[in-house]
Scaffold this active site. Structure first.
Site, PDB file in Angstrom:
ATOM      1  CE  LYS B  76       5.209  -7.235  -6.027  1.00 33.14           C
ATOM      2  NZ  LYS B  76       5.771  -5.850  -6.112  1.00 33.14           N
ATOM      3  CB  SER B 152       2.627  -3.767  -6.958  1.00 36.10           C
ATOM      4  OG  SER B 152       4.031  -3.960  -6.912  1.00 36.10           O
ATOM      5  CB  SER B 176       5.818  -1.754  -5.570  1.00 40.14           C
ATOM      6  OG  SER B 176       4.970  -1.268  -6.586  1.00 40.14           O
TER       7      SER B 176
END
Lengths: 92, 460
Positions: B76, B152, B176
């Site tokens: 990420k 996310s 997330s």
């Protein structure tokens, strides 16, 4: 003066009591008239913090703040033990 | 079907394939599929080639290879990667200086021999559950590209679910890791709060931020979790605990007591979510219902804390660079700067109270079950979802079942099930007592061995 909070619900009152999720009319109906109590607070707090926004932006910020306020209100009436501290829980 | 990380590492260790061969095949998959899925925001191909060659050289020398030697992965884009600007999904961060060094977990992966091939898309500043990023585009679901990946950590989940990589790293503040794992049909681990270091990652909500891995199998997830453990003085929340490897055996203790979370977790579970929980409960021999008292309050507390801490973190830049922030979340951040301190303090008290309730529950149970998300992956661009007859805002509602658990820091393994309601996956949360990631992971591995949970090849 900030928004006045009125608590509802307890830890034992599990299902859908926070206002934002209550009843059968759902989220959108609940939010429709929910922003009015907070508008003056938001406008003044934005001014104090130095923000400058147009009316459309302020309306959206009032809406977002109102969502937090409605949820926060549900926490106020929850009874906590005396001399309660948050600190030890999240100290690994 | 893509090989697991453990199988890839075994092939490289045995000499069946070189790390460079594995890398080249991986890069081809990314070239072919990422234009559709939109997982990657940066590629680190030069670094990856150097890392793969180093693995091959070590093998040629006869060195003992570390556990993930030669396994490609991606992270990420909120983790620091030396030489790259850490975006945290934010165009507003694009002008920042490149990171001088790798973040803690990236460094741990490097030490384990893993090969970093790039960084992955996310909701801006991790404030969202859909991975529809205005500046970097929406990441698509590998099982139906008209649908969201969830967020996310959407790029991290879609890259694994789409077979681009077998491992990725993400973060979980309110769901997330678990929400995108659920929507993309893969395994994900949100460890106990403080178990893994957040050092060298862009913060979102310090009180709630966790980091963790995604994988295509439970043993891969366990191995990666073991690799990521360690003490890090640069993260004040990181537990100063010795490494506690779960290993690869992943057997559940005899007489495991499993509780099925009802109440809030049933109220906000749609049909697919309920079926997934039933399937997992049956496979684990669970029949006892239970409730986490204060689950709704914990969700509310997480919402309030997130609003205030998120607003505070970005306050100064919102004053001067508001227009550069994600339109979908910038007004929420501004509203968060106005939240009275008394609300936040109250929310922190509530966290401890609900945490105490959870500890009571763990006197009766070793593992708790709930769905990861109220619904399967919604269509990209949908503002609302229907949950048990109520229309609810998509962005706020996908975390209804995860927020109460991360608010009190419990470890959770998300395992992918296929309830058959709409041909899309649905994850279950396997929730353990603090520091009992071993039980969560063993439960996931058990479901996988029984054929109840598992990754399926993406349709696109």
């Amino acid at each position: 003066m900030g928004p006045r909070l009125q608590g509802r619900g307890t830890l034992d009152n599990e299902a859908g009591t926070s206002g934002i999720f209550s009843g059968t009319s759902g989220y959108y109906a609940v939010m429709k008239d929910a922003t009015a109590p907070y508008e003056a607070y938001v406008r003044e707090a934005l001014r104090v913090q130095g923000f400058s926004f147009n009316e459309a932006q302020i309306a959206e910020i009032v809406l977002q703040f109102s969502r937090v306020a409605m949820l926060a209100a549900s926490l106020e009436a929850i009874e906590l033990p005396p001399y309660f501290s948050a600190a030890p829980v999240f100290r690994p | 079907m893509m090989l697991s990380a453990i199988d890839i590492a075994a092939q490289i260790r045995s000499g069946a394939r070189s790390a460079e061969q594995v890398l080249n095949e991986c890069l081809k998959r990314v070239e072919a599929r990422d234009p559709t899925l939109n997982c990657f925001t940066a590629r680190t191909t030069d670094r990856a080639r150097a890392e793969a060659r180093a693995v091959d050289a070590a093998r040629d020398r006869g060195d003992v290879l570390p556990p993930l030697a030669g396994v490609p992965y991606a992270a990420k884009n909120l983790f620091d990667v030396a030489g790259l600007t850490t975006l945290a999904g934010g165009h507003v961060n694009a002008g920042n200086a490149p990171a001088a060094a790798d973040g803690y977990v990236i460094e741990r992966m490097r030490a384990a021999g893993a090969v970093l091939i790039g960084t992955l898309n996310m909701d801006e500043h991790a404030y969202g559950f859909t991975c529809e990023n205005t500046h970097y585009g929406a990441t698509r679901n590998p099982h139906d590209t008209a649908r969201i990946s969830g967020g996310s950590s959407g790029g991290s989940a879609s890259a694994v679910g789409g077979g681009l990589v077998s491992l990725s790293l993400g973060s979980d503040t309110s769901g997330s890791i678990r929400v995108p794992a659920s929507l993309c049909g893969i395994f994900g681990l949100k460890p106990t709060y403080g178990r893994l270091s957040r050092g060298g990652s862009f913060p979102f909500i310090d009180s709630l931020d966790h980091v963790g891995p995604f994988a295509t199998t439970a043993p891969d997830l366990a191995l990666t979790y073991d690799v990521l453990q360690g003490k890090d003085p640069n993260d004040p929340v990181c537990a100063q605990r010795d490494q506690d490897p779960v290993g690869l055996e992943l057997k559940l203790p005899r007489g495991l007591r499993v509780g099925i979370l009802r109440g809030w977790f049933e109220q906000w579970a749609g049909e697919s979510a309920r079926r997934a929980v039933e399937m997992a409960a049956k496979a684990l021999g669970a029949s006892d219902d239970c409730e986490l008292k204060g689950a709704e309050a914990a969700r509310t507390a997480a919402f309030v804390i997130t609003s205030a801490e998120g607003g505070a973190l970005h306050h100064q830049r919102l004053l001067t660079r508001y227009a550069e922030f994600e339109p979908a979340s910038r007004d929420r951040l501004v509203a968060g700067t106005l939240v009275p301190a008394s609300w936040v303090v109250r929310a922190q008290y509530i966290r401890r109270q609900v945490y105490a309730e959870a500890l009571e529950l763990f006197k009766r149970f070793d593992l708790l079950l709930a769905a990861c998300s109220p619904v399967t992956a919604p269509l990209i661009g949908s503002d609302s979802v229907r949950i048990n007859g109520q229309m609810m805002p998509t962005r706020a509602s996908l975390g209804l079942l995860t927020q109460p658990i991360s608010c009190i820091g419990l470890p959770v393994c998300a395992a992918p099930l296929w309830p058959g309601v709409d041909a899309l996956p649905m994850g279950v949360q396997l929730i353990g007592a603090p520091w009992r990631e071993d039980i969560c992971l063993a439960a996931a591995a058990t479901l996988e061995r029984l054929g109840v949970a598992g990754v399926r090849e993406a349709s696109h």
